[in-house]
Design a protein around this motif. Structure first.
Motif, PDB file in Angstrom:
ATOM      1  N   UNK A 170      -0.171  -1.526   2.524  1.00  0.00           N
ATOM      2  CA  UNK A 170       1.279  -2.182   2.398  1.00  0.00           C
ATOM      3  C   UNK A 170       2.314  -1.284   2.032  1.00  0.00           C
ATOM      4  N   UNK A 171       1.916  -0.215   1.294  1.00  0.00           N
ATOM      5  CA  UNK A 171       2.923   0.600   0.693  1.00  0.00           C
ATOM      6  C   UNK A 171       3.006   0.387  -0.717  1.00  0.00           C
ATOM      7  N   UNK A 172       2.071  -0.243  -1.396  1.00  0.00           N
ATOM      8  CA  UNK A 172       2.257  -0.570  -2.705  1.00  0.00           C
ATOM      9  C   UNK A 172       1.406   0.475  -3.480  1.00  0.00           C
ATOM     10  N   UNK A 173       2.360   0.908  -4.625  1.00  0.00           N
ATOM     11  CA  UNK A 173       1.559   1.836  -5.606  1.00  0.00           C
ATOM     12  C   UNK A 173       1.526   1.465  -6.910  1.00  0.00           C
ATOM     13  N   UNK A 174       2.398   0.523  -7.358  1.00  0.00           N
ATOM     14  CA  UNK A 174       2.448   0.502  -8.660  1.00  0.00           C
ATOM     15  C   UNK A 174       1.524  -0.752  -9.075  1.00  0.00           C
ATOM     16  N   UNK A 175       0.285  -0.701  -9.264  1.00  0.00           N
ATOM     17  CA  UNK A 175      -0.725  -1.827  -9.213  1.00  0.00           C
ATOM     18  C   UNK A 175      -0.998  -2.009 -10.804  1.00  0.00           C
ATOM     19  N   UNK A 176      -1.188  -3.382 -11.027  1.00  0.00           N
ATOM     20  CA  UNK A 176      -0.957  -3.930 -12.385  1.00  0.00           C
ATOM     21  C   UNK A 176      -2.470  -5.048 -12.410  1.00  0.00           C
ATOM     22  N   UNK A 177      -2.728  -5.556 -13.409  1.00  0.00           N
ATOM     23  CA  UNK A 177      -3.690  -6.492 -13.735  1.00  0.00           C
ATOM     24  C   UNK A 177      -3.313  -7.186 -15.038  1.00  0.00           C
ATOM     25  N   UNK A 201      -9.165   5.839  -4.895  1.00  0.00           N
ATOM     26  CA  UNK A 201      -8.136   6.023  -3.527  1.00  0.00           C
ATOM     27  C   UNK A 201      -6.931   6.356  -3.832  1.00  0.00           C
ATOM     28  N   UNK A 202      -6.778   7.372  -4.845  1.00  0.00           N
ATOM     29  CA  UNK A 202      -5.421   8.073  -5.050  1.00  0.00           C
ATOM     30  C   UNK A 202      -4.470   7.555  -5.681  1.00  0.00           C
ATOM     31  N   UNK A 203      -4.629   6.283  -6.548  1.00  0.00           N
ATOM     32  CA  UNK A 203      -3.660   5.639  -7.190  1.00  0.00           C
ATOM     33  C   UNK A 203      -4.033   5.747  -8.548  1.00  0.00           C
ATOM     34  N   UNK A 204      -3.574   4.513  -9.293  1.00  0.00           N
ATOM     35  CA  UNK A 204      -4.100   4.582 -10.807  1.00  0.00           C
ATOM     36  C   UNK A 204      -3.487   3.093 -11.245  1.00  0.00           C
ATOM     37  N   UNK A 205      -4.178   2.855 -12.394  1.00  0.00           N
ATOM     38  CA  UNK A 205      -4.011   1.670 -13.123  1.00  0.00           C
ATOM     39  C   UNK A 205      -3.662   1.988 -14.564  1.00  0.00           C
ATOM     40  N   UNK A 206      -2.336   2.297 -14.766  1.00  0.00           N
ATOM     41  CA  UNK A 206      -1.920   2.745 -16.263  1.00  0.00           C
ATOM     42  C   UNK A 206      -2.130   1.732 -17.092  1.00  0.00           C
ATOM     43  N   UNK A 207      -2.171   2.338 -18.477  1.00  0.00           N
ATOM     44  CA  UNK A 207      -2.324   1.247 -19.649  1.00  0.00           C
ATOM     45  C   UNK A 207      -1.069   0.441 -19.827  1.00  0.00           C
ATOM     46  N   UNK A 208       0.034   0.655 -19.385  1.00  0.00           N
ATOM     47  CA  UNK A 208       1.096  -0.238 -19.590  1.00  0.00           C
ATOM     48  C   UNK A 208       1.137  -1.320 -18.407  1.00  0.00           C
ATOM     49  N   UNK A 209       0.164  -1.050 -17.508  1.00  0.00           N
ATOM     50  CA  UNK A 209       0.309  -2.191 -16.204  1.00  0.00           C
ATOM     51  C   UNK A 209      -0.694  -2.919 -16.585  1.00  0.00           C
ATOM     52  N   UNK A 210      -1.557  -3.013 -17.543  1.00  0.00           N
ATOM     53  CA  UNK A 210      -2.543  -4.031 -17.904  1.00  0.00           C
ATOM     54  C   UNK A 210      -2.198  -4.718 -19.169  1.00  0.00           C
ATOM     55  N   UNK A 211      -1.938  -6.081 -18.743  1.00  0.00           N
ATOM     56  CA  UNK A 211      -1.897  -7.113 -19.933  1.00  0.00           C
ATOM     57  C   UNK A 211      -3.079  -8.055 -19.997  1.00  0.00           C
ATOM     58  N   UNK A 212      -3.210  -8.676 -21.276  1.00  0.00           N
ATOM     59  CA  UNK A 212      -4.541  -9.420 -21.304  1.00  0.00           C
ATOM     60  C   UNK A 212      -4.398 -10.504 -22.049  1.00  0.00           C
ATOM     61  N   UNK A 213      -5.136 -11.541 -21.847  1.00  0.00           N
ATOM     62  CA  UNK A 213      -5.122 -12.937 -22.278  1.00  0.00           C
ATOM     63  C   UNK A 213      -6.405 -13.697 -21.967  1.00  0.00           C
ATOM     64  N   UNK A 214      -6.329 -14.789 -22.307  1.00  0.00           N
ATOM     65  CA  UNK A 214      -7.530 -15.831 -22.006  1.00  0.00           C
ATOM     66  C   UNK A 214      -7.431 -16.055 -20.479  1.00  0.00           C
ATOM     67  N   UNK A 215      -8.675 -16.448 -19.922  1.00  0.00           N
ATOM     68  CA  UNK A 215      -8.753 -16.954 -18.557  1.00  0.00           C
ATOM     69  C   UNK A 215      -7.959 -18.177 -18.220  1.00  0.00           C
ATOM     70  N   UNK A 216      -6.858 -18.373 -18.367  1.00  0.00           N
ATOM     71  CA  UNK A 216      -6.236 -19.690 -18.401  1.00  0.00           C
ATOM     72  C   UNK A 216      -4.953 -19.440 -17.691  1.00  0.00           C
ATOM     73  N   UNK A 217      -4.365 -20.545 -17.204  1.00  0.00           N
ATOM     74  CA  UNK A 217      -2.986 -20.645 -16.364  1.00  0.00           C
ATOM     75  C   UNK A 217      -1.758 -20.150 -17.295  1.00  0.00           C
ATOM     76  N   UNK A 218      -2.103 -20.779 -18.495  1.00  0.00           N
ATOM     77  CA  UNK A 218      -0.933 -20.084 -19.458  1.00  0.00           C
ATOM     78  C   UNK A 218      -0.964 -18.673 -19.706  1.00  0.00           C
ATOM     79  N   UNK A 219      -2.292 -18.125 -19.697  1.00  0.00           N
ATOM     80  CA  UNK A 219      -2.133 -16.828 -20.034  1.00  0.00           C
ATOM     81  C   UNK A 219      -1.544 -16.014 -18.784  1.00  0.00           C
TER      82      UNK A 219
END
Length: 324
Positions: A170-177, A201-219
């Motif tokens: 779909x043309x998306x390249x700025x992947x985050x998690x 697949x030729x893209x990346x998941x940069x460190x600044x695109x990863x945020x962490x938290x508990x497995x909750x709705x609030x997080x």
């Protein structure tokens, strides 16, 4: 039991095998026994059996968050699968707290539970091995191995690849998690899998695109807000589970971020609510019913005398919906 055997036209040993699951019984014979049990109103005297064997008829299902529908479905399936053995499932909620996890394992040993099925969050492998050495049949449901113990684990590589290929197409390249916490046991296998596939697949998941938290709705809400504050916003966000994804969806609505117009959103597990929220959640289905059946099967085998530890891989499936 004698009356049931007479009514079904089988031996008492066959009735016992149907109730215990220790030996295979032909479907027609099993049906005859089950019909006789229903007609006669027969029930297993679990209290007497507990006194005779010195072992409880309870199986503990220890999970980090009972509010997550995945674990509710797992509990329902496990109970259904073990009912024929005269076993009953009690659900123990740890709130992902290590001290609570350890306390519940100690209680299982003290009460001589018939079995334990656990999704550890902050336990260490040595904690699980201690429980297993007591002789209590133990099954781990987790993304990683916890050493020489029965394990039910996802096989999610192909499904995760399909999800990533969809957002890239779909043309998306700025992947985050929005990933799990750093101190979770074994790190975060779902994050590592996504990062590896992104690279392939030729893209990346940069460190600044990863945020962490508990497995909750609030997080999920907090993580999404943090990602949206980046100078270069992501255009696709993967979440540790569906509960986190719904929190992210809440925050997107609050911030006026269009899902999926501006940001594609992908969950994990396919909880019961995933197809009910709007937009309907694209996710990676890890079927709780199959996990429950696999865990029950491993417990039955251990109760029947199996001593070699086994691993069962449950296949995941990509489910494309409106959010990505």
């Amino acid at each position: 039991m004698t009356d049931v055997a007479r009514a079904a036209g089988v031996s008492t040993a066959t009735v016992s095998y149907v109730l215990s699951g220790k030996r295979p019984v032909a479907p027609a014979t099993r049906a005859a026994v089950e019909n006789a049990i229903t007609e006669l109103g027969f029930t297993v005297n679990t209290a007497a059996r507990s006194l005779r064997t010195g072992q409880s008829t309870l199986v503990a299902l220890i999970v980090p968050d009972i509010a997550n529908p995945f674990f509710a479905q797992l509990a329902a399936t496990l109970q259904e699968e073990l009912r024929g053995l005269g076993l009953h499932v009690i659900v123990c909620n740890t709130r992902a707290d290590r001290h609570e996890e350890r306390a519940l394992l100690a209680e299982a040993v003290q009460q001589r539970f018939a079995g334990v099925v656990i999704t550890p969050f902050r336990l260490l492998p040595r904690d699980i091995e201690t429980l297993d050495r007591t002789g209590i049949p133990t099954v781990i449901s987790a993304d990683i191995s916890f050493g020489p113990v029965d394990l039910v684990t996802p096989d999610a590589r192909a499904a995760t690849r399909r999800a990533l290929e969809r957002v890239i197409a779909a043309g998306r390249r700025r992947i985050a998690m929005i990933a799990g916490p750093r101190d979770a046991t074994g790190g975060d296998p779902r994050l590592e899998l996504l990062r590896d596939l992104a690279r392939r697949l030729g893209t990346s998941l940069p460190r600044d695109m990863v945020v962490r938290g508990e497995h909750t709705r609030e997080a999920g809400a907090e993580g999404f807000a943090l990602l949206m504050s980046r100078r270069y916003r992501p255009d696709a966000v993967f979440c540790a589970n569906d509960v986190v994804a719904v929190g992210a969806m809440d925050k997107a609505c609050e911030l006026g971020v269009d899902i999926p117009g501006e940001v594609a959103l992908v969950g994990h597990d396919d909880a019961l609510f995933a197809s009910l929220v709007r937009p309907r959640l694209t996710t990676i289905r890890y079927p709780a019913e199959e996990v429950g059946r696999a865990a029950a099967r491993l417990l039955k085998e251990r109760l029947a005398g199996r001593t070699v530890h086994r691993t069962v891989r449950v296949g995941a499936e990509f489910v494309a919906r409106a959010s990505a």
